[in-house]
Write a protein that holds these residues in place. Structure first.
Motif, PDB file in Angstrom:
ATOM      1  N   LYS A 163      -0.826 -14.518   1.824  1.00 17.25           N
ATOM      2  CA  LYS A 163      -1.512 -13.246   1.611  1.00 17.25           C
ATOM      3  C   LYS A 163      -2.793 -13.505   0.847  1.00 17.25           C
ATOM      4  CE  LYS A 163      -0.971  -8.772  -0.733  1.00 17.25           C
ATOM      5  NZ  LYS A 163      -0.077  -7.935  -1.570  1.00 17.25           N
ATOM      6  N   SER A 198      -4.942  -2.270  -4.529  1.00 13.94           N
ATOM      7  CA  SER A 198      -5.652  -3.352  -3.867  1.00 13.94           C
ATOM      8  C   SER A 198      -6.873  -3.815  -4.642  1.00 13.94           C
ATOM      9  CB  SER A 198      -6.068  -2.917  -2.461  1.00 13.94           C
ATOM     10  OG  SER A 198      -6.820  -1.726  -2.516  1.00 13.94           O
ATOM     11  N   ASP A 250      -3.666   1.307  -1.287  1.00 13.30           N
ATOM     12  CA  ASP A 250      -5.009   0.742  -1.381  1.00 13.30           C
ATOM     13  C   ASP A 250      -5.989   1.727  -1.999  1.00 13.30           C
ATOM     14  OD1 ASP A 250      -4.274  -1.662  -0.211  1.00 13.30           O
ATOM     15  OD2 ASP A 250      -4.542  -0.863   1.812  1.00 13.30           O
ATOM     16  N   THR A 282      -2.089 -10.481   5.559  1.00 13.73           N
ATOM     17  CA  THR A 282      -0.719 -10.772   5.165  1.00 13.73           C
ATOM     18  C   THR A 282       0.014 -11.389   6.346  1.00 13.73           C
ATOM     19  OG1 THR A 282      -0.726  -8.800   3.740  1.00 13.73           O
ATOM     20  CG2 THR A 282       1.398  -9.831   4.170  1.00 13.73           C
ATOM     21  N   LEU A 291      -7.207  -7.560  -5.818  1.00 13.04           N
ATOM     22  CA  LEU A 291      -8.335  -8.311  -5.302  1.00 13.04           C
ATOM     23  C   LEU A 291      -9.146  -8.932  -6.431  1.00 13.04           C
ATOM     24  CD1 LEU A 291     -10.455  -9.233  -3.240  1.00 13.04           C
ATOM     25  CD2 LEU A 291     -11.391  -6.921  -3.271  1.00 13.04           C
ATOM     26  N   LYS A 313      -8.243  -7.795   3.962  1.00 12.89           N
ATOM     27  CA  LYS A 313      -6.964  -8.162   3.346  1.00 12.89           C
ATOM     28  C   LYS A 313      -6.023  -8.629   4.457  1.00 12.89           C
ATOM     29  CE  LYS A 313      -3.207  -5.730   0.864  1.00 12.89           C
ATOM     30  NZ  LYS A 313      -2.839  -4.387   0.308  1.00 12.89           N
ATOM     31  N   TYR A 326      -7.377 -12.266   0.397  1.00 11.18           N
ATOM     32  CA  TYR A 326      -8.534 -11.431   0.691  1.00 11.18           C
ATOM     33  C   TYR A 326      -9.749 -12.320   0.974  1.00 11.18           C
ATOM     34  CZ  TYR A 326      -6.147  -7.484  -1.687  1.00 11.18           C
ATOM     35  OH  TYR A 326      -5.267  -6.508  -2.080  1.00 11.18           O
TER      36      TYR A 326
END
Length: 319
Positions: free
Chosen positions: A303, A17, A244, A291, A21, A289, A305
């Motif tokens: 999806k 993640s 993650d 989705t 990100l 986060k 962030y």
């Protein structure tokens, strides 16, 4: 991943993640800047420089110093990087066709007293982005907890290696806020991350709305502790695994993303006495986060962030 009997659903091959990100933030920043590179010419006598991996003539590079004001926006004391545009539809089909999952990372070093406001801020941004009024599942990741698949325990980091009762109380206080959002219809189900069977048992005895999901990071993908599987089955809690990172957006990474150097967005000042950017120490507050999956096809349609950091004043980032 909702309903049915408790099971372990594995997510194979997912990108870490923090890497995902950082890469998505950087790509979003560059896409929002719309800067045109200068074609280098050996016959030009003007000195060349490089910004964000693109070559500019020296005079043009100087003009880029505060170009961030053109592709960011400010509202209520917060800077949005890049400027947010909620006019575009977030989903192409009816809301009922989607499972929307959100994971909120509460970060180390941030007082638990801020979590109530942080939770609402993060969820509000996701709701606006997707043009919906609720999410199906919110998973919260508390700082300082790591799951150990070898002994079905969890280690909560503290100075003396012993679980701090105040940390547990802070988690319960945060959970009360989440329960309120459930009661308001903003969240349908709640989940936790990195809870072993012992912490789950202790936690459930203090909650009004129990988590329907426990998301764990198992180092050996073939091993899930039997005690946790049995307890989850007993309490009808679904076990999910994830890839993650607990240190999802460290200070060094955010400085690099927003800094004045080659790969930075040019938001932060280049020197303590420079007026080409924002001055001050930066501190990441939270990361969320989200989705949106089309139920009948299992396709991820949307999806992304959001993250928030403080640099004297608030700085919000979107990807």
């Amino acid at each position: 991943m909702k309903g049915g009997s408790p099971s372990v659903i594995r997510k194979i091959g997912a990108e870490k993640s923090n890497v995902e990100l950082i890469n998505s933030l950087r790509a979003n920043f560059l896409a929002s800047q719309h800067v045109e590179p200068v074609t280098p010419s050996s016959s030009s006598s003007e000195e060349q420089s490089t910004t964000n991996g693109t070559t500019y003539a020296n005079g043009q590079a100087r003009e880029q110093k505060q170009r961030y004001l053109e592709w960011t926006s400010q509202q209520d004391g917060a800077m949005y990087i890049p400027a947010l545009d909620f006019s575009q539809a977030g989903l192409s089909e009816e809301r009922s066709q989607y499972d929307i999952t959100v994971k909120l990372f509460y970060l180390p070093g941030i007082p638990a007293s801020r979590r109530c406001a942080h939770t609402r801020e993060a969820i509000d941004l996701v709701l606006k982005e997707l043009h919906v009024d609720s999410i199906d599942l919110l998973i919260v990741s508390f700082p300082g907890i790591s799951f150990d698949a070898d002994d079905d325990g969890e280690e909560e980091i503290s100075d003396n290696g012993i679980e701090d009762p105040d940390d547990f109380d802070n988690m319960l206080q945060t959970w009360n806020t989440l329960e309120t959002l459930c009661d308001q219809g903003m969240i349908m189900q709640l989940g936790v991350a990195e809870f072993g069977s012992e912490k789950l048992a202790k936690f459930l005895s203090h909650t009004k709305i129990k988590p329907s999901v426990d998301q764990i990071n198992v180092r050996d993908c073939c091993v899930v502790p039997k005690s946790l599987i049995l307890y989850a089955k007993q309490e009808k809690i679904e076990l999910l695994t994830h890839n993650d990172c607990t240190d999802i957006l460290p200070v060094g990474a955010i400085r690099e993303l927003l800094g004045p150097h080659d790969k930075g967005a040019g938001i932060l000042a280049s020197a303590p006495d420079a007026n080409d950017g924002i001055q001050g120490e930066i501190e990441t507050q939270w990361v969320v986060k989200y989705t949106a999956v089309i139920k009948d096809r299992g396709v991820v349609e949307n999806k992304g962030y959001f993250a928030l950091a403080d640099v004297g004043s608030c700085v919000q980032e979107q990807s």
